[in-house]
Motif scaffolding. Structure first.
Motif, PDB file in Angstrom:
ATOM      1  N   TYR A 144      -5.580   7.091   7.338  1.00 52.80           N
ATOM      2  CA  TYR A 144      -4.716   6.040   6.389  1.00 52.80           C
ATOM      3  C   TYR A 144      -5.143   4.664   7.473  1.00 52.80           C
ATOM      4  O   TYR A 144      -6.696   4.400   8.075  1.00 52.80           O
ATOM      5  N   GLY A 145      -4.600   3.650   7.002  1.00 52.17           N
ATOM      6  CA  GLY A 145      -5.149   2.480   7.202  1.00 52.17           C
ATOM      7  C   GLY A 145      -6.566   1.881   6.274  1.00 52.17           C
ATOM      8  O   GLY A 145      -6.610   1.098   6.544  1.00 52.17           O
ATOM      9  N   VAL A 146      -6.938   2.766   5.332  1.00 50.95           N
ATOM     10  CA  VAL A 146      -8.349   2.116   4.461  1.00 50.95           C
ATOM     11  C   VAL A 146      -7.914   3.235   3.407  1.00 50.95           C
ATOM     12  O   VAL A 146      -6.909   3.523   2.334  1.00 50.95           O
ATOM     13  N   ASN A 147      -8.525   2.002   2.119  1.00 54.16           N
ATOM     14  CA  ASN A 147      -8.234   1.927   0.788  1.00 54.16           C
ATOM     15  C   ASN A 147      -9.351   3.322   0.141  1.00 54.16           C
ATOM     16  O   ASN A 147     -10.703   2.790   0.088  1.00 54.16           O
ATOM     17  N   LEU A 148      -9.299   4.506  -0.162  1.00 51.23           N
ATOM     18  CA  LEU A 148      -9.866   5.498  -0.994  1.00 51.23           C
ATOM     19  C   LEU A 148      -9.881   5.334  -2.283  1.00 51.23           C
ATOM     20  O   LEU A 148     -10.574   5.775  -2.996  1.00 51.23           O
ATOM     21  N   VAL A 149      -9.327   3.570  -2.977  1.00 53.76           N
ATOM     22  CA  VAL A 149      -9.725   3.850  -4.714  1.00 53.76           C
ATOM     23  C   VAL A 149     -10.854   3.694  -4.606  1.00 53.76           C
ATOM     24  O   VAL A 149     -11.525   2.638  -4.578  1.00 53.76           O
TER      25      VAL A 149
ATOM     26  N   SER B 169       0.670  -1.176   0.155  1.00 51.93           N
ATOM     27  CA  SER B 169       0.035   0.218  -0.005  1.00 51.93           C
ATOM     28  C   SER B 169       0.964   1.323  -0.043  1.00 51.93           C
ATOM     29  O   SER B 169       1.845   1.862   1.014  1.00 51.93           O
ATOM     30  N   MET B 170       0.552   1.761  -1.278  1.00 52.93           N
ATOM     31  CA  MET B 170       1.705   3.345  -1.092  1.00 52.93           C
ATOM     32  C   MET B 170       0.405   4.440  -0.548  1.00 52.93           C
ATOM     33  O   MET B 170       1.657   5.679   0.387  1.00 52.93           O
ATOM     34  N   PRO B 171      -0.756   3.779   0.291  1.00 54.97           N
ATOM     35  CA  PRO B 171      -0.857   5.064   1.104  1.00 54.97           C
ATOM     36  C   PRO B 171      -0.752   5.638   2.141  1.00 54.97           C
ATOM     37  O   PRO B 171      -1.009   6.026   2.827  1.00 54.97           O
TER      38      PRO B 171
END
Ligand code: NIG
Ligand code: FE
Length: 390
Positions: free
Chosen positions: A374-379, A311-313
């Motif tokens: 942070y730690g969640v996927n917003l894509v 994960s880059m985020p």
């Protein structure tokens, strides 16, 4: 690095695999001749960014190492675990038992995860084979994955990742073998663009690293270096001296290392995931680097030992919270700077006419939400080579 060139009400016009126009939606629509191959990507109320470029990963390995993770939680250090037979050498033993087909099967879900978090290109290192046959096997797996998976993989030869078990008492012989057999063969088969070395106490010394990188250059492989990760050895200065494209990690970089890299045009690739993943707090001095004008890139360092994330985020979150990059600097570091760190600055890493249409639509209204949430996927959507693939 602070300047993102944001466009409100923006659109990107894509023809085939490439970007043909970027700007305000009305300007793009006025300018572009729309034919069957043209797509207009409109941000509506969302954020559109170039896909992340993850310029430092070790994605081809066999067994995972969660037992070491637990040992570290209980107080053992990375170096102690490596000395006791764990670490890179245990990954080498595990990888050698696997076929190419098995390694491909193991890697595919990892590549899917990179994409799902908004990464569209990764640099991929060998380094868990450490014999001619096994290093070639890994590099061929990387080549195959690049062909069959939408993610782009840029190959790096990392035969100098460790001294393998069978050479433990004859390290000079391994280095001779690396220089006289492995590098020439990898170059001949055109399986790598870069050659990396783990320059560290008890791994490869400054002198050995220099010899390996100079050989790589003679064979047309561009050098890059794992430098000053666990101790202040002077790897950053060496990377500058040999003209490496990047020096990576740099937790213990000296002031003269920063100067030397800047003077020589060597990019600093920072990997806060490996500091976090080792349960440590010695983040590299990113502010000092940026303030001195040294270009900084960010990467996951995805590997089964020190940094097990695709994960880059989350890397952007760590960069902001632990190294005090602003959200804008973190995005620059993870896109265009990272593209330059793998010699792809002319074709990826930003939304510009002529570049590859690799972009991500984010389910957010402000780019600052990426490190913040942070730690969640917003894509929301991933577009690779002009195709919506997720
Ligand atoms: O970048 N420093 C060397 N290589 C990796 C760790 C590899 C491993 O532990 O398997 C790194 O941190
Ligand atoms: Fe690494």
């Amino acid at each position: 690095m602070e300047e993102l060139g944001l466009i409100e009400d923006g659109a990107v016009a894509v023809s085939g695999k490439k970007i043909v126009a970027v700007g305000k939606t009305k300007d793009v629509l006025a300018k572009v001749k729309i034919d069957r191959k043209t797509k207009i990507i409109n941000s509506e109320d969302k954020v559109v960014l170039p896909g992340f470029v993850d310029c430092h990963t070790h994605p081809i390995f066999g067994a995972t190492r969660e037992e070491e993770f637990e040992l570290r939680v209980k107080g053992k250090t990375y170096e102690e675990i490596a000395k006791a037979g764990g670490g890179i050498r245990s990954s080498v033993r595990s990888l050698r038992e696997l076929s190419k087909a098995e390694l491909i099967e193991l890697a595919l879900p990892r590549l899917d995860r990179f994409l799902s978090f908004g990464t569209t290109t990764i640099e991929a290192k060998s380094g868990y084979g450490l014999s001619l046959k096994d290093e070639i096997k890994i590099l061929e797996v990387i080549k195959k994955l690049d062909q069959i998976h939408p993610l782009d993989l840029i190959p790096t030869f990392l035969g100098a990742h460790e001294i393998p078990d069978e050479y433990i008492d004859k390290r000079e012989e391994y280095i001779d073998f690396l220089i006289n057999q492995m590098i020439p063969e990898v170059a001949k088969r055109k399986l790598a663009l870069f050659c990396d070395v783990f320059c560290e106490k008890n791994v490869f010394s400054l002198e050995e690293s220099k010899k390996i990188m100079e050989t790589a250059k003679r064979y047309g492989l561009k050098p890059r270096l794992h430098a000053d990760q666990l101790s202040s050895l002077g790897g950053a200065e060496l990377a500058g001296e040999v003209g490496a494209i990047s020096a990576d990690h740099l937790e213990y970089i000296s002031d003269s290392g920063i100067e030397k890299m800047k003077e020589c045009g060597t990019i600093a690739v920072l990997l806060p995931g490996s500091v976090f993943g080792l349960g440590k707090d010695n983040y590299p001095p990113a502010r000092k680097m940026i303030n001195k004008g040294l270009p900084v890139a960010l990467a996951t360092d995805f590997n089964p030992g020190s940094s097990f994330t695709e994960s880059m985020p989350i890397i952007l979150s760590l960069a902001c919270l632990k190294m005090k990059l602003t959200p804008a600097e973190a995005i620059t570091a993870a896109t265009v700077n990272s593209a330059y760190a793998i010699d792809r600055g002319d074709s990826i890493g930003s939304l510009e006419k002529g570049k590859k249409a690799d972009m991500v639509i984010w389910d957010i209204k402000n780019y600052k939400e990426i490190p913040y949430h942070y730690g969640v996927n917003l894509v929301d959507k991933v577009i690779k080579n002009g195709e919506m693939i997720r």
